[in-house]
Design a protein around this motif. Sequence first.
Motif, PDB file in Angstrom:
ATOM      1  N   LEU A  64       9.296  25.147 -21.890  1.00 57.30           N
ATOM      2  CA  LEU A  64       8.333  25.644 -20.844  1.00 57.30           C
ATOM      3  C   LEU A  64       7.952  23.666 -20.543  1.00 57.30           C
ATOM      4  O   LEU A  64       8.346  24.004 -19.199  1.00 57.30           O
ATOM      5  N   ALA A  65       7.555  22.867 -21.399  1.00 57.08           N
ATOM      6  CA  ALA A  65       7.502  21.408 -20.404  1.00 57.08           C
ATOM      7  C   ALA A  65       8.649  20.454 -20.317  1.00 57.08           C
ATOM      8  O   ALA A  65       8.610  19.693 -20.445  1.00 57.08           O
ATOM      9  N   LEU A  66       9.407  20.985 -20.317  1.00 58.02           N
ATOM     10  CA  LEU A  66      10.801  19.783 -20.522  1.00 58.02           C
ATOM     11  C   LEU A  66      10.758  19.289 -18.881  1.00 58.02           C
ATOM     12  O   LEU A  66      11.365  17.855 -19.277  1.00 58.02           O
ATOM     13  N   LYS A  67      10.414  20.096 -18.125  1.00 57.12           N
ATOM     14  CA  LYS A  67      10.736  19.306 -17.173  1.00 57.12           C
ATOM     15  C   LYS A  67      10.012  17.755 -16.940  1.00 57.12           C
ATOM     16  O   LYS A  67      10.073  17.011 -16.190  1.00 57.12           O
ATOM     17  N   GLN A  68       8.568  18.479 -17.328  1.00 57.70           N
ATOM     18  CA  GLN A  68       7.352  17.451 -17.425  1.00 57.70           C
ATOM     19  C   GLN A  68       7.378  16.663 -18.249  1.00 57.70           C
ATOM     20  O   GLN A  68       7.279  15.486 -18.620  1.00 57.70           O
ATOM     21  N   ILE A  69       9.031  16.867 -19.627  1.00 58.24           N
ATOM     22  CA  ILE A  69       8.315  15.508 -20.485  1.00 58.24           C
ATOM     23  C   ILE A  69       9.591  15.034 -20.149  1.00 58.24           C
ATOM     24  O   ILE A  69      10.086  13.389 -20.375  1.00 58.24           O
ATOM     25  N   GLN A  70      10.789  15.212 -19.380  1.00 55.21           N
ATOM     26  CA  GLN A  70      11.443  14.682 -19.241  1.00 55.21           C
ATOM     27  C   GLN A  70      11.497  14.120 -17.811  1.00 55.21           C
ATOM     28  O   GLN A  70      11.384  12.475 -17.662  1.00 55.21           O
ATOM     29  N   THR A  71      10.326  13.510 -16.906  1.00 52.07           N
ATOM     30  CA  THR A  71       9.413  13.334 -15.876  1.00 52.07           C
ATOM     31  C   THR A  71       9.110  11.567 -16.698  1.00 52.07           C
ATOM     32  O   THR A  71       8.929  10.800 -16.666  1.00 52.07           O
ATOM     33  N   GLY A  72       8.583  12.084 -17.986  1.00 51.46           N
ATOM     34  CA  GLY A  72       7.148  11.708 -18.468  1.00 51.46           C
ATOM     35  C   GLY A  72       7.881  10.473 -19.162  1.00 51.46           C
ATOM     36  O   GLY A  72       7.052   9.550 -19.304  1.00 51.46           O
ATOM     37  N   LEU A  73       8.888  10.638 -19.560  1.00 50.37           N
ATOM     38  CA  LEU A  73       9.809   9.580 -20.229  1.00 50.37           C
ATOM     39  C   LEU A  73      10.805   8.939 -19.572  1.00 50.37           C
ATOM     40  O   LEU A  73      11.223   8.547 -20.650  1.00 50.37           O
ATOM     41  N   LYS A  74      10.659   9.933 -18.362  1.00 49.21           N
ATOM     42  CA  LYS A  74      12.307   9.128 -17.682  1.00 49.21           C
ATOM     43  C   LYS A  74      13.320   9.079 -18.787  1.00 49.21           C
ATOM     44  O   LYS A  74      14.164   8.542 -18.746  1.00 49.21           O
ATOM     45  N   ILE A  75      13.762  10.943 -18.339  1.00 45.09           N
ATOM     46  CA  ILE A  75      14.977  11.343 -19.340  1.00 45.09           C
ATOM     47  C   ILE A  75      16.042  11.571 -18.305  1.00 45.09           C
ATOM     48  O   ILE A  75      15.872  12.380 -17.117  1.00 45.09           O
ATOM     49  N   ALA A  76      17.261  10.900 -18.267  1.00 39.19           N
ATOM     50  CA  ALA A  76      17.611  11.190 -17.419  1.00 39.19           C
ATOM     51  C   ALA A  76      18.352  12.265 -17.032  1.00 39.19           C
ATOM     52  O   ALA A  76      18.919  12.601 -18.447  1.00 39.19           O
ATOM     53  N   GLU A  77      19.185  13.457 -16.343  1.00 37.98           N
ATOM     54  CA  GLU A  77      19.910  14.522 -16.665  1.00 37.98           C
ATOM     55  C   GLU A  77      20.696  14.720 -17.077  1.00 37.98           C
ATOM     56  O   GLU A  77      20.932  15.319 -17.943  1.00 37.98           O
ATOM     57  N   ASN A 190      -0.932  20.646 -16.088  1.00 35.27           N
ATOM     58  CA  ASN A 190      -1.815  19.888 -14.693  1.00 35.27           C
ATOM     59  C   ASN A 190      -3.060  19.513 -15.009  1.00 35.27           C
ATOM     60  O   ASN A 190      -4.064  18.879 -14.320  1.00 35.27           O
ATOM     61  N   VAL A 191      -3.797  20.721 -16.138  1.00 33.60           N
ATOM     62  CA  VAL A 191      -5.444  20.399 -16.138  1.00 33.60           C
ATOM     63  C   VAL A 191      -5.758  19.211 -17.524  1.00 33.60           C
ATOM     64  O   VAL A 191      -6.538  18.839 -17.551  1.00 33.60           O
ATOM     65  N   ILE A 192      -4.900  19.364 -18.384  1.00 35.98           N
ATOM     66  CA  ILE A 192      -5.766  19.196 -19.946  1.00 35.98           C
ATOM     67  C   ILE A 192      -5.430  17.881 -19.716  1.00 35.98           C
ATOM     68  O   ILE A 192      -4.100  17.749 -19.157  1.00 35.98           O
ATOM     69  N   PRO A 193      -6.016  16.766 -20.256  1.00 37.22           N
ATOM     70  CA  PRO A 193      -5.935  15.350 -20.961  1.00 37.22           C
ATOM     71  C   PRO A 193      -4.284  15.019 -21.116  1.00 37.22           C
ATOM     72  O   PRO A 193      -3.636  15.825 -22.294  1.00 37.22           O
ATOM     73  N   TYR A 194      -3.356  14.435 -20.845  1.00 38.55           N
ATOM     74  CA  TYR A 194      -2.717  13.807 -20.949  1.00 38.55           C
ATOM     75  C   TYR A 194      -0.979  14.710 -20.735  1.00 38.55           C
ATOM     76  O   TYR A 194      -0.428  14.198 -21.642  1.00 38.55           O
ATOM     77  N   GLY A 195      -1.335  15.889 -20.078  1.00 35.84           N
ATOM     78  CA  GLY A 195      -0.012  16.770 -20.431  1.00 35.84           C
ATOM     79  C   GLY A 195       0.034  17.147 -20.935  1.00 35.84           C
ATOM     80  O   GLY A 195      -0.418  17.646 -21.690  1.00 35.84           O
ATOM     81  N   TRP A 196       1.460  16.764 -20.930  1.00 33.77           N
ATOM     82  CA  TRP A 196       2.822  17.567 -21.946  1.00 33.77           C
ATOM     83  C   TRP A 196       2.169  17.016 -23.149  1.00 33.77           C
ATOM     84  O   TRP A 196       2.647  17.339 -24.478  1.00 33.77           O
ATOM     85  N   ARG A 197       1.692  15.874 -23.390  1.00 31.78           N
ATOM     86  CA  ARG A 197       1.299  15.040 -24.706  1.00 31.78           C
ATOM     87  C   ARG A 197      -0.133  16.045 -25.274  1.00 31.78           C
ATOM     88  O   ARG A 197       0.121  16.222 -26.625  1.00 31.78           O
ATOM     89  N   GLY A 198      -0.991  16.261 -24.142  1.00 34.57           N
ATOM     90  CA  GLY A 198      -2.396  17.289 -24.539  1.00 34.57           C
ATOM     91  C   GLY A 198      -1.709  18.203 -24.881  1.00 34.57           C
ATOM     92  O   GLY A 198      -2.743  18.692 -26.414  1.00 34.57           O
ATOM     93  N   LEU A 199      -0.992  19.176 -24.993  1.00 35.68           N
ATOM     94  CA  LEU A 199      -0.161  20.390 -25.249  1.00 35.68           C
ATOM     95  C   LEU A 199      -0.040  20.212 -27.265  1.00 35.68           C
ATOM     96  O   LEU A 199       0.178  21.034 -27.494  1.00 35.68           O
ATOM     97  N   TYR A 200       0.910  19.043 -27.618  1.00 32.28           N
ATOM     98  CA  TYR A 200       1.539  18.578 -28.784  1.00 32.28           C
ATOM     99  C   TYR A 200      -0.139  18.921 -29.851  1.00 32.28           C
ATOM    100  O   TYR A 200       0.102  19.152 -30.546  1.00 32.28           O
TER     101      TYR A 200
END
Length: 442
Positions: A64-77, A190-200
Amino acid sequence: MTDPAASLDLKPDPDPSAEDADRKSIHLGMLGRTPPFTSRQRRVFWIASTAGFFDQYDRALLSLALKQIQTGLKIAESHLGAMLSLIRLGYLLSLLMTPFADVFGRRRLLLYTVFGYTIFTGLIAIAPGERTFVVFEIIARAFAGAEAAIAMVIVAEEVDAAHRGWAIGLLGGVSSIGYGLAAIVFAFINVIPYGWRGLYAIALLPLALIIPLRRSLPESARFEKEKLESLRPVKIWEPVVQLYTAYPRRLVMMLSIAFLGSMGGNAAGFLFPKFLQETHHWSPGNVSSLFLFGGALGIMGSIVAGRMSDRYGRRVMGATFLFLSPLLTIWMYTASGWSIVPAWILEVFFDIASGTILNAYSAELFPTSYRSTAGSALAVAGTTGGALGLFFEGVLYNFTDSQARAVCYLTVFWMISPIIMWFLPETSGRELEEISPEPTAT
């Protein structure tokens, strides 16, 4: 002489009439009723179901959060397919852990794996970069995979033969609540602190509550019986050796089904949230709503498959569900507009249904002395196939310039699985010792 049963603190067989009076079926709302469990079976079932819950949460969250993780960690496509393949390979490491359950007991290893999974889930939340994220995910998946395999074995060994498919199906349904929780929290990414990191990090809270609960889990009665009769393996490599020598035909067929099914279907499920956001321009909230409400209907496939396979047979129902899954995958990746919603729900339903029957087979086709190892070997085959499928999806994407076409081409491998399943022996309604006696007893 000393009674050997007394040294193991084994209680005599209960009075059948008292056990029958203790049986109770509980209504679980949308999930339906439980089988008529005894109090011991109820306790075992609920504790075992927590293992699959966290495995499903982790899987769903990464997807689910793959797009956000990719952006946050600057992972190339261009790195994405390889990264996902490596993470999937974490389940291979579970094969190093599960033989311990066949040697030292199911309960003990289930307690140890929850500690390992908790630690590395917390580390995922603070991973500073792509490489550390992948390493922590791999190790967390290893512990989660071992947990799920052992939980399946515990339930299969404890419930009655007439309701074994039903119980395993319900276990899958309850475990899938973890997927639903991931869908709920993803809506607030987009609301939870630290985004995808907060979900983990959220996963650490229920994990802390589960650890003391698992201490009340009893050891499998079948494992204790084999321990008393000196049939259990005493060396850690023995379950692996026995697995590959006692029932080789069964093993090859099971591994082939898992490998080909995952190779053809894993990429489709994993990349679907990203596909919805990038191709159909869905918002995270829309994706979350589909996975929460549509997924709730889809996970019913686990329960339906369990009950129908008890009544009509594992082989017939398993082959049917496996045949329909890839066809529905093609539909959901080629559907237009909102017709994609029923396509996805039906695909999830039949995919989960076929997976439930395959899991039941993994627990039924092999003896108690290496049943946990067999379940892990099945996960390893599925993991390898899934990782290879993700790799080939990337290759096909480079040729087709279309994620949808790449995924649809891969379903060719998936369509071979139902043919193989048709040749497996029927197991529904039969005692485990009848289906798969220990090699020394044959």
